[in-house]
Design a protein around this motif. Structure first.
Motif, PDB file in Angstrom:
ATOM      1  N   GLY A 404       0.780  -1.221   0.000  1.00  0.00           N
ATOM      2  CA  GLY A 404       0.000   0.000   0.000  1.00  0.00           C
ATOM      3  C   GLY A 404       0.816   1.278   0.000  1.00  0.00           C
ATOM      4  O   GLY A 404       0.323   2.332   0.411  1.00  0.00           O
ATOM      5  N   VAL A 405       2.071   1.205  -0.455  1.00  0.00           N
ATOM      6  CA  VAL A 405       2.925   2.397  -0.496  1.00  0.00           C
ATOM      7  C   VAL A 405       3.212   2.760  -1.946  1.00  0.00           C
ATOM      8  O   VAL A 405       3.183   1.920  -2.847  1.00  0.00           O
ATOM      9  CB  VAL A 405       4.238   2.167   0.277  1.00  0.00           C
ATOM     10  CG1 VAL A 405       3.961   1.899   1.744  1.00  0.00           C
ATOM     11  CG2 VAL A 405       5.038   1.019  -0.315  1.00  0.00           C
ATOM     12  N   ASP A 406       3.532   4.048  -2.156  1.00  0.00           N
ATOM     13  CA  ASP A 406       3.752   4.550  -3.510  1.00  0.00           C
ATOM     14  C   ASP A 406       5.194   4.412  -3.970  1.00  0.00           C
ATOM     15  O   ASP A 406       5.458   4.119  -5.138  1.00  0.00           O
ATOM     16  CB  ASP A 406       3.342   6.028  -3.590  1.00  0.00           C
ATOM     17  CG  ASP A 406       1.866   6.226  -3.333  1.00  0.00           C
ATOM     18  OD1 ASP A 406       1.083   5.347  -3.714  1.00  0.00           O
ATOM     19  OD2 ASP A 406       1.491   7.261  -2.742  1.00  0.00           O
ATOM     20  N   GLY A 407       6.135   4.670  -3.072  1.00  0.00           N
ATOM     21  CA  GLY A 407       7.530   4.682  -3.489  1.00  0.00           C
ATOM     22  C   GLY A 407       8.452   4.186  -2.399  1.00  0.00           C
ATOM     23  O   GLY A 407       8.070   4.031  -1.239  1.00  0.00           O
ATOM     24  N   VAL A 422       8.282  -1.180  -7.790  1.00  0.00           N
ATOM     25  CA  VAL A 422       6.954  -0.902  -8.324  1.00  0.00           C
ATOM     26  C   VAL A 422       6.039  -0.540  -7.156  1.00  0.00           C
ATOM     27  O   VAL A 422       5.865  -1.346  -6.238  1.00  0.00           O
ATOM     28  CB  VAL A 422       6.382  -2.116  -9.086  1.00  0.00           C
ATOM     29  CG1 VAL A 422       4.992  -1.799  -9.629  1.00  0.00           C
ATOM     30  CG2 VAL A 422       7.321  -2.532 -10.205  1.00  0.00           C
ATOM     31  N   GLY A 423       5.457   0.651  -7.198  1.00  0.00           N
ATOM     32  CA  GLY A 423       4.545   1.073  -6.146  1.00  0.00           C
ATOM     33  C   GLY A 423       3.116   0.648  -6.440  1.00  0.00           C
ATOM     34  O   GLY A 423       2.831  -0.060  -7.415  1.00  0.00           O
ATOM     35  N   VAL A 441      -2.367   5.270 -12.048  1.00  0.00           N
ATOM     36  CA  VAL A 441      -0.973   5.699 -12.099  1.00  0.00           C
ATOM     37  C   VAL A 441      -0.134   4.872 -11.128  1.00  0.00           C
ATOM     38  O   VAL A 441      -0.571   4.544 -10.019  1.00  0.00           O
ATOM     39  CB  VAL A 441      -0.857   7.198 -11.754  1.00  0.00           C
ATOM     40  CG1 VAL A 441       0.604   7.657 -11.780  1.00  0.00           C
ATOM     41  CG2 VAL A 441      -1.687   8.025 -12.732  1.00  0.00           C
ATOM     42  N   VAL A 442       1.073   4.546 -11.556  1.00  0.00           N
ATOM     43  CA  VAL A 442       2.012   3.794 -10.722  1.00  0.00           C
ATOM     44  C   VAL A 442       3.341   4.545 -10.678  1.00  0.00           C
ATOM     45  O   VAL A 442       3.752   5.158 -11.665  1.00  0.00           O
ATOM     46  CB  VAL A 442       2.221   2.367 -11.268  1.00  0.00           C
ATOM     47  CG1 VAL A 442       2.807   2.387 -12.670  1.00  0.00           C
ATOM     48  CG2 VAL A 442       3.110   1.549 -10.334  1.00  0.00           C
ATOM     49  N   GLN A 443       3.986   4.518  -9.518  1.00  0.00           N
ATOM     50  CA  GLN A 443       5.323   5.107  -9.404  1.00  0.00           C
ATOM     51  C   GLN A 443       6.359   4.001  -9.529  1.00  0.00           C
ATOM     52  O   GLN A 443       6.293   2.978  -8.836  1.00  0.00           O
ATOM     53  CB  GLN A 443       5.498   5.819  -8.057  1.00  0.00           C
ATOM     54  CG  GLN A 443       6.837   6.524  -7.941  1.00  0.00           C
ATOM     55  CD  GLN A 443       7.013   7.240  -6.611  1.00  0.00           C
ATOM     56  OE1 GLN A 443       7.642   6.711  -5.702  1.00  0.00           O
ATOM     57  NE2 GLN A 443       6.462   8.430  -6.499  1.00  0.00           N
TER      58      GLN A 443
END
Length: 479
Positions: A404-407, A422-423, A441-443
């Motif tokens: 559940g984290v973006d980066g 991969v976030g 969107v993915v970071q």
């Protein structure tokens, strides 16, 4: 006469120097065949069954379950060459074995294992398993050497007075826990595992079960905690800083946790790493995955995961930027570029973080990669990954979006040169075809060894990955 041979913990490879005894598979007095597994051990990388190279009668075991033994330490002793009939003459050597004791593995004698099995069948011995009652007492010619524990009467063949055999003695087996780490946690906090009801599959006791028992604690412990909490509240109300004395807990860095600590510390010391990021519109990738899986049936195969798609994209990107599929040898002062792509992926298990490896990923289709990811993940959760499954990687894929984290800025898996992160994929406002729209969107992040390449190469790799995420049709060029 029978010869007593000592079997020591063998070298399990990959620089492993010790192992923890998880479960004994034989008892003192049992008859074992050549290459029969006798003990299950856990190394810092996997749980494996260790076969004994001798065939005969087990006379002693060394080490209790949960004990750690170094490579080369005695595991057990086996009396080889003992006849089934105590009154029969004993010849400790076969006529044509060149002097090798009976029961010792001899590769040039392919019939030896079959003869050993036949001898065991005719001897009438009964193996005693864990969690079962011992077999009725049988007289065995067992001469223990350096026994690590007392032999129960039912195994030693001693009869009670009056000529009747002693009643069957119950051999208590190991408590079914999901990991030796759970057993160790229970020992450190004086938790009786036999008093717990496991919440895992088939009643396995999990770490959560032990932690819940630790949290509950005895009444005195609960009273002590309440007293401490009351004192802290009093100090806060009086405007004082709450004080605590002593340590809350201690956890040794051993097993998987210890291996991770060693590798990460070495990576941070030796690798000058840098990280670059990019946001990518993954809407089309999600649509492509949905189209792939729409026609999949149970007969056709398994549905393709997003991790498999990112793995396939990574392989294509490494084909364009092969310098990132390498490692640095500072003693030779050279960059070693690998011909094969052995793609590791980070997986969280009850035993901790492990990195299974999809070998020869450049030769696999997306379906093949997907199937191997599923297999390795299931083996990891079951604690059955082998050292080969966990070593030899040349590039790592880290899907921290599942948390559940973006980066993230991960530490490179030494001695590799790069790691793709991969976030999570989340709906966000995005300019698409000149208009504002809600897109998925993915970071993406790439952490790389700056000795291997500069920012231009790393940026080119990450940009190509992002382009394949946004336009999956680009992959058709490299398929």
């Amino acid at each position: 006469m029978a010869q007593v041979l000592e079997f020591k913990l063998p070298d399990l490879g990959e620089g492993l120097t010790e192992a923890e005894i998880v479960r004994w598979l034989v008892e003192v007095g049992d008859v074992v065949a050549v290459d029969q597994p006798v003990v299950e051990v856990e190394t810092a990388k996997a749980m494996v069954e260790v076969p004994c190279p001798y065939g005969g009668v087990v006379t002693a075991r060394f080490g209790e379950e949960g004990a750690e033994l170094p490579v080369g330490a005695p595991l057990l002793t086996v009396a080889v060459g003992a006849p089934a009939d105590p009154g029969a003459p004993v010849d400790s050597h076969t006529p044509d074995d060149g002097g090798a004791p009976v029961g010792v593995r001899a590769p040039e004698e392919p019939a030896e294992r079959a003869l050993q099995a036949a001898a065991e069948e005719s001897s009438g011995n009964v193996l005693v398993g864990y969690g079962t009652a011992a077999a009725p007492a049988r007289r065995r010619r067992v001469r223990p050497t350096r026994p690590a524990f007392e032999v129960p009467a039912a195994l030693s063949g001693e009869a009670t007075s009056g000529g009747s055999e002693s009643p069957a003695t119950r051999v208590d087996g190991p408590v079914p826990v999901i990991s030796p780490l759970v057993r160790r946690l229970a020992r450190e906090h004086d938790v009786d595992l036999r008093a717990l009801a496991g919440s895992g599959p088939d009643g396995l006791i999990t770490r959560a079960d032990v932690e819940a028992a630790i949290g509950a604690g005895p009444a005195g412990t609960a009273g002590t905690r309440e007293a401490v909490a009351s004192e802290e509240r009093r100090q806060v109300e009086a405007g004082q800083e709450p004080t605590r004395a002593g340590l809350a807990s201690r956890h040794p860095l051993t097993g998987v946790r210890g291996l991770v600590a060693d590798k990460m510390s070495r990576s941070r010391r030796e690798i000058p790493e840098a990280t670059c990021w990019v946001d990518a519109d993954a809407t089309e990738l999600l649509a492509a995955r949905a189209a792939m899986n729409a026609a999949v049936t149970e007969r056709d195969g398994q549905k393709v995961s997003l991790l498999a798609l990112f793995a396939r994209i990574s392989v294509a990107a490494l084909g364009r930027f092969p310098v990132l599929n390498s490692s640095v040898d500072m003693e030779a002062r050279e960059v070693r570029r690998f011909a094969d792509i052995h793609l590791g992926f980070a997986a969280q298990t009850d035993r901790g973080l492990v990195v299974p490896v999809v070998r020869h990923a450049q030769t696999r289709t997306t379906e093949s990669i997907n199937a191997e990811l599923i297999r390795l993940t299931e083996e990891g959760r079951a604690g059955k990954l082998t050292p080969r499954d966990l070593t030899g990687g040349t590039f790592t894929l880290n899907n921290y979006g599942v948390f559940g984290v973006d980066g993230s800025t991960p530490i490179i898996n030494h001695p590799e040169a790069a790691m793709l992160g991969v976030g999570r994929i989340v709906p966000k406002p995005w300019v698409h075809q000149g208009e504002l729209a809600v897109r998925h969107v993915v970071q993406l992040s790439l952490t790389f060894d700056h000795r291997v390449c500069d920012g231009g190469t790393a940026g080119g790799f990450l940009r190509y990955v992002a382009d394949c995420v946004e336009q999956p049709a680009l992959l058709l060029r490299s398929v």
